[in-house]
Design a protein around this motif. Sequence first.
Motif, PDB file in Angstrom:
ATOM      1  N   CYS A 615       0.816  -1.207   0.000  1.00 47.67           N
ATOM      2  CA  CYS A 615       0.000   0.000   0.000  1.00 47.67           C
ATOM      3  C   CYS A 615       0.853   1.262   0.000  1.00 47.67           C
ATOM      4  O   CYS A 615       1.737   1.414   0.863  1.00 47.67           O
ATOM      5  CB  CYS A 615      -0.890   0.038   1.244  1.00 47.67           C
ATOM      6  N   PRO A 616       0.605   2.190  -0.934  1.00 48.38           N
ATOM      7  CA  PRO A 616       1.273   3.494  -0.848  1.00 48.38           C
ATOM      8  C   PRO A 616       0.757   4.237   0.376  1.00 48.38           C
ATOM      9  O   PRO A 616      -0.425   4.147   0.723  1.00 48.38           O
ATOM     10  CB  PRO A 616       0.856   4.186  -2.146  1.00 48.38           C
ATOM     11  N   MET A 617       1.650   4.951   1.047  1.00 45.24           N
ATOM     12  CA  MET A 617       1.300   5.597   2.308  1.00 45.24           C
ATOM     13  C   MET A 617       1.114   7.091   2.115  1.00 45.24           C
ATOM     14  O   MET A 617       1.942   7.763   1.495  1.00 45.24           O
ATOM     15  CB  MET A 617       2.390   5.340   3.355  1.00 45.24           C
ATOM     16  N   ALA A 618       0.016   7.616   2.645  1.00 51.92           N
ATOM     17  CA  ALA A 618      -0.204   9.053   2.687  1.00 51.92           C
ATOM     18  C   ALA A 618       0.599   9.643   3.841  1.00 51.92           C
ATOM     19  O   ALA A 618       1.125   8.926   4.694  1.00 51.92           O
ATOM     20  CB  ALA A 618      -1.690   9.341   2.848  1.00 51.92           C
ATOM     21  N   ALA A 619       0.681  10.951   3.895  1.00 53.20           N
ATOM     22  CA  ALA A 619       1.492  11.612   4.925  1.00 53.20           C
ATOM     23  C   ALA A 619       1.032  11.267   6.326  1.00 53.20           C
ATOM     24  O   ALA A 619       1.838  11.175   7.255  1.00 53.20           O
ATOM     25  CB  ALA A 619       1.450  13.125   4.708  1.00 53.20           C
ATOM     26  N   ALA A 620      -0.276  11.052   6.502  1.00 54.36           N
ATOM     27  CA  ALA A 620      -0.813  10.792   7.838  1.00 54.36           C
ATOM     28  C   ALA A 620      -0.820   9.305   8.202  1.00 54.36           C
ATOM     29  O   ALA A 620      -1.215   8.952   9.307  1.00 54.36           O
ATOM     30  CB  ALA A 620      -2.225  11.352   7.948  1.00 54.36           C
ATOM     31  N   ASP A 621      -0.423   8.433   7.293  1.00 55.98           N
ATOM     32  CA  ASP A 621      -0.402   6.994   7.584  1.00 55.98           C
ATOM     33  C   ASP A 621       0.857   6.631   8.355  1.00 55.98           C
ATOM     34  O   ASP A 621       1.953   7.139   8.063  1.00 55.98           O
ATOM     35  CB  ASP A 621      -0.436   6.183   6.287  1.00 55.98           C
ATOM     36  N   THR A 622       0.732   5.749   9.302  1.00 60.76           N
ATOM     37  CA  THR A 622       1.881   5.310  10.080  1.00 60.76           C
ATOM     38  C   THR A 622       1.606   3.911  10.615  1.00 60.76           C
ATOM     39  O   THR A 622       0.535   3.340  10.390  1.00 60.76           O
ATOM     40  CB  THR A 622       2.159   6.295  11.234  1.00 60.76           C
ATOM     41  N   THR A 623       2.580   3.345  11.334  1.00 61.54           N
ATOM     42  CA  THR A 623       2.423   2.038  11.974  1.00 61.54           C
ATOM     43  C   THR A 623       2.783   2.170  13.436  1.00 61.54           C
ATOM     44  O   THR A 623       3.767   2.839  13.788  1.00 61.54           O
ATOM     45  CB  THR A 623       3.335   0.985  11.316  1.00 61.54           C
ATOM     46  N   VAL A 624       1.992   1.536  14.285  1.00 64.19           N
ATOM     47  CA  VAL A 624       2.250   1.560  15.721  1.00 64.19           C
ATOM     48  C   VAL A 624       2.159   0.140  16.263  1.00 64.19           C
ATOM     49  O   VAL A 624       1.644  -0.772  15.609  1.00 64.19           O
ATOM     50  CB  VAL A 624       1.246   2.470  16.469  1.00 64.19           C
ATOM     51  N   SER A 625       2.658  -0.027  17.476  1.00 66.52           N
ATOM     52  CA  SER A 625       2.605  -1.336  18.109  1.00 66.52           C
ATOM     53  C   SER A 625       2.544  -1.172  19.624  1.00 66.52           C
ATOM     54  O   SER A 625       3.125  -0.237  20.178  1.00 66.52           O
ATOM     55  CB  SER A 625       3.827  -2.170  17.714  1.00 66.52           C
ATOM     56  N   PHE A 626       1.827  -2.065  20.266  1.00 68.34           N
ATOM     57  CA  PHE A 626       1.808  -2.129  21.728  1.00 68.34           C
ATOM     58  C   PHE A 626       1.256  -3.491  22.136  1.00 68.34           C
ATOM     59  O   PHE A 626       0.832  -4.284  21.298  1.00 68.34           O
ATOM     60  CB  PHE A 626       0.954  -0.997  22.336  1.00 68.34           C
ATOM     61  N   GLN A 627       1.302  -3.759  23.423  1.00 71.93           N
ATOM     62  CA  GLN A 627       0.649  -4.954  23.958  1.00 71.93           C
ATOM     63  C   GLN A 627      -0.539  -4.526  24.794  1.00 71.93           C
ATOM     64  O   GLN A 627      -0.436  -3.634  25.637  1.00 71.93           O
ATOM     65  CB  GLN A 627       1.619  -5.796  24.779  1.00 71.93           C
TER      66      GLN A 627
END
Length: 906
Positions: A615-627
């Motif tokens: 997927c191409p990413m827009a400026a506001a797209d990101t990835t996060v992680s937590f438990q």
Amino acid sequence: GNSTIFIQDCPNWQPGQSVVITTTEVKDARDFNRNEEKIIASVKKTSISSTVCAVTFTTPLSYTHYGGFEYQAEVALLSRNILIQGDATNSEPTDVTPVSCTYGTSTSTYPCENTFLTGFGVHVMVATTATIGRFSGVELYRAGQTNVRGRYPIHFHLLGELTAANKFWVYDASVHRSYYRCFTIHGTWGNSLANGVTIKNSVGFDSIGHCFYGSEDGVEENHSIHYNFAAHVHPLGPFWQTSYGISTGGYSTGSQNFASQFTATIRSNANLTLADDVSASPFYFTNAYSSIVGNAASGGWAGFSFPGLPYPKGAYLSVTNLSPKNRPTLLFQGNSAHSTGFWHQFAAGVYFGGNLVTLADNVTTTYTAGRFQPGRDTCADPTYGSRSKSNSCPGAQKLWNKIFDTKVFLANVGLQSWGDRSELSRFEVHDVGLATSVFGEVWIDGMVVNCRSGNRPTLLSGCPSTSNPSQCNIRDTVFFKTFAGFQFYDTAQSHLISNSKFSNCRANHAQCLGGTCDLDVWRYLTHSDRYTPGLMQATKNITYSNIDVSRLIVPSTAITFRNSVAGKCSSWRDEDGTVTSYFPGERTNIGSTWAGPDWWRLNSRCISNTDNWFCPMAAADTTVSFQLHWDVGKEAQIPGTYCANGGATLPCPAGVNITHFGRSEANAFPVAVMPRVTGPIIGTQGGWFVRFLTGAPKVVTFTHMQIDHEDLVHLAIPYPTGTTFQIYAQAPPSCSSSSIAVCRHNFRPVANEAAVRSSWGDAYYYNSATKLLHIRLVNVDSFPNTRFGNTSGYNTVWSQTSTFSQYFARGGMRLLKSGVENWSVVIESSCTGNCALVPGAAVPAAMPITKGICSALPTIANSLPGTCAVNSQQGTKCVPVCKSGFTGTLTATCASPGWTVTGSCV
């Protein structure tokens, strides 16, 4: 065979001298020895080039020695003008049969543990700094005394600290047919690199035990090991145990498994004086802090072996302020290794791993060659990890093991490191099973991966059952059945790869057994429900030549494992779209389809195959992680009852569904008992709806947060009407040991969702109409001194500054550092037990995030951040701050089209 070879140099070799031409097979052992010793008949210049000479031998070669454009066999001169040799009658070992043993493995063979133990040759020792130890043009033959400590061919022995230059060196020497090592530096260190021992332009061949023994007791530092050659190295002891590996992490012999990360723990004995000789290697260093440049290794358990020695041993057991395994490479550049790393799946051309321990009797040693934790924690301060300072290396002291301009071919793995930090620059591999397997924070730049070359090693490496390969041990067949370009690990890593090329990665390569290999250009691990990935990898400027596009990005397990937590959380960020050709020049997210049709699908332009979304990413797209800890009782039963590490052998039930705002809950991401959540924050959707399938627990805890301070992580959670909350950030348990510490920061209620979104993450809002609790998650592990302040009045202001992100950044890429487990965000509700279900609560409509409404933040000297991506709900709160060590007040205002910044840092 041919009697003449062409070499890429014109040395002053003479007729009658001896040379060795190295093997270019996968396996190197006494019973599969394709190294050839020959006598020179002539050396002549050629018309090919002024630097290419023809060397003719008195007898023809018996084997093929590959010399392609990718790599070539080495040719080394064994003869020297000065010869020191052991007695022809009494030095040779008498216990030379059998040459190999099967150890119940059908037709596959191993070095025997009870033969070749009686060699008794000449040895030379330099044992006092009152003298000068210099060797040039010396040949030692039938040298060393097997299993006798200190009886090595050339040995710098217990010289202590060297304070003067040019006193101790070896130039242009040769050691061959050695019964115990080649060149040894023991209990000797330079107070600077200029004053250490130099071993240069020297040859070691056919050695029992480690050949270039560059660091025996762990105190040896500041030496120069330059432009040497070592080949055909033989182990001692029960080598078959190290070769097999074990299937559990208990570091005991156990049931054997070639593919295990672990190997048996071997104890020294009369037939194995030093336990680590069970994995004898051409070059060996318990302390890496030396200059290791331009050396060539062939054969052995690994080409260059850096075993984990936590504390000095031998004569230096009393040294309490040094941890040898945590010393970084001083300089490792221009080295090569081949025909090595054959005996175990994780053995490698360059190997950092294992654990070498001295027992309570101060004599007996034990060694496990495989993975051992804690791993290498490279540190500028040599005392960290020692007996006097057992804690881990602090941030300001952390160093990276750096590997430059190194080539590996014909090995299971190019470079294997179980340590915490590595940098590989211009690393080149050919004909390996896996380019690298590296732990921790790793940057690989300028890597060249040539999956398969024009070389055709002997099928099954000499196992006689070529008509029935199943009768051969897997280590004989694996090279001809499977290989991969690069493999991402499954948990707690940060891997950045840039400016790298993959070539000739095809499943139908001519080397493949039966015509087809199991090939992956990129592989990510998906076997585990227990060990799971956060945001761990990014790539930039990747190129290809002659690859199987259908095998470009492949999970490590079959489609039948598609419920694994690791598989669902798998992703990586392709910073410029060069991993695939789908979106060239665009930041691209690669995420697993195993998580369902919606989780990693960022927008309508996305492309998918069986296993991955692109997927191409827009400026506001990101990835996060937590438990997200929703059932701590079941978590405590991992892995005994729930969530196995490999295979669907234990249940790993889901208890939470997470849905992107504005999308269907039918396509939710299921959060399992192993509570890892890794996924995209999609700018057009704006948040996640979190539904607990049996009602929200009374206590919900978030840990291991990887959330950039620039990103908006908005969660909406159903709770019954009338529920009240205590929501707070909790410092690590160590905070409670201080009576003045502020260990909890309470969140405040606000009036609406917008106030939550514009906060710095310490606000919440309960909407009684929609029955949804709204919170914003941020990293909370950046506060100083593991607390929020103290009771005497000092409190850290909760702001973007206090929750500022920490990155591992190299080559124009960056990854958030993994969140720390002991910092947490806790939601305590007034419910008794689990809260009642809220069937009327629905996924909120999309709340788009707008980033980049202002251009780059102007650069202010000594400030952070240098750029700022802005969430429109935050307005002017994206404020630069002064770097550590500088003070000042900065003010930033945003008015289209850009920022205005005032102030300074001094």
